[in-house]
Structures are given as structure tokens and as C-alpha cells.
Design a protein around this motif. Sequence first.
Motif, PDB file in Angstrom:
ATOM      1  N   LEU A   1       8.261   4.594   3.323  1.00 47.79           N
ATOM      2  CA  LEU A   1       8.648   3.387   4.062  1.00 47.79           C
ATOM      3  C   LEU A   1       9.361   3.722   5.369  1.00 47.79           C
ATOM      4  N   LYS A   2       9.792   4.963   5.540  1.00 52.13           N
ATOM      5  CA  LYS A   2      10.459   5.353   6.788  1.00 52.13           C
ATOM      6  C   LYS A   2       9.520   5.241   7.982  1.00 52.13           C
ATOM      7  N   ASN A   3       8.213   5.212   7.723  1.00 53.98           N
ATOM      8  CA  ASN A   3       7.228   5.113   8.800  1.00 53.98           C
ATOM      9  C   ASN A   3       7.161   3.719   9.414  1.00 53.98           C
ATOM     10  N   ILE A   4       7.730   2.744   8.742  1.00 49.04           N
ATOM     11  CA  ILE A   4       7.757   1.376   9.284  1.00 49.04           C
ATOM     12  C   ILE A   4       9.054   1.218  10.071  1.00 49.04           C
TER      13      ILE A   4
ATOM     14  N   ASP B   1       0.830  -1.209   0.000  1.00 43.24           N
ATOM     15  CA  ASP B   1       0.000   0.000   0.000  1.00 43.24           C
ATOM     16  C   ASP B   1       0.865   1.260   0.000  1.00 43.24           C
ATOM     17  N   LEU B   2       1.916   1.267   0.784  1.00 39.27           N
ATOM     18  CA  LEU B   2       2.770   2.457   0.874  1.00 39.27           C
ATOM     19  C   LEU B   2       3.492   2.762  -0.431  1.00 39.27           C
ATOM     20  N   VAL B   3       3.946   1.724  -1.115  1.00 41.26           N
ATOM     21  CA  VAL B   3       4.700   1.908  -2.360  1.00 41.26           C
ATOM     22  C   VAL B   3       3.758   2.016  -3.564  1.00 41.26           C
TER      23      VAL B   3
ATOM     24  N   LEU C   1      18.720   2.706  -0.008  1.00 39.52           N
ATOM     25  CA  LEU C   1      18.258   3.076  -1.346  1.00 39.52           C
ATOM     26  C   LEU C   1      16.738   3.027  -1.422  1.00 39.52           C
ATOM     27  N   LEU C   2      16.142   2.014  -0.848  1.00 38.20           N
ATOM     28  CA  LEU C   2      14.695   1.860  -0.865  1.00 38.20           C
ATOM     29  C   LEU C   2      14.016   3.030  -0.149  1.00 38.20           C
ATOM     30  N   LYS C   3      14.576   3.445   0.995  1.00 41.65           N
ATOM     31  CA  LYS C   3      14.005   4.570   1.733  1.00 41.65           C
ATOM     32  C   LYS C   3      14.187   5.886   0.982  1.00 41.65           C
ATOM     33  N   GLU C   4      15.263   6.012   0.200  1.00 45.55           N
ATOM     34  CA  GLU C   4      15.448   7.206  -0.635  1.00 45.55           C
ATOM     35  C   GLU C   4      14.386   7.255  -1.726  1.00 45.55           C
ATOM     36  N   LYS C   5      14.168   6.125  -2.394  1.00 45.75           N
ATOM     37  CA  LYS C   5      13.218   6.067  -3.502  1.00 45.75           C
ATOM     38  C   LYS C   5      11.765   6.092  -3.023  1.00 45.75           C
TER      39      LYS C   5
END
Length: 80
Positions: free
Chosen positions: A44-47, A13-15, A36-40
Motif C-alpha cells: 500500500l506504500k505505492n499509493i 487488488d494490492l491487499v 499499522l496498515l502500511k506495516e501489515k
Amino acid sequence: MKIQVLFFGITTDLVGASNLDLEVADTLSVVGFKNLLKEKHPQLKNINSYAIAVNESYATDELVLKEGDVIAIIPPVSGG
């Protein structure tokens, strides 16, 4: 190199997708991939925590990814 990323649970849902193909550096570790995933996808930083599996096995942060790896993002789950 190209890798495939699979999202599960709330991360889907987030992505806004259940999977993505990414082109990444040849010497990327799991911890580098997380950054890298958190940059893009800053949402997702909320998890606070999620597990990473590479080719259907849980992976440590030190594992270096290879061409064609399939990475699963597994959020915390609860149930009863």
C-alpha cells in the motif's frame, strides 16, 4: 479491540481481499491505523494518497477509533 477494514478499487487488488477483521490497540487513531496498515501491507506504500472513512464518514487523522468501527480505504479515483 476489533475493527473491520473495507478495501476499494486498487487497494483490493494490492491487499488481495475486499475486507479484513483486525485486532488493534484500544487507543488507535486514524494516523496510527494508516501506519499499522502500511506495516501489515507494505504494498500500500505505492499509493500516494487515499481517503479513510470511519462508519461511512470521512475521517481526520486525529480521530480515535472505537470497538466495532468499520474503516473504508478509498483510493484516488478518476473518470469521465
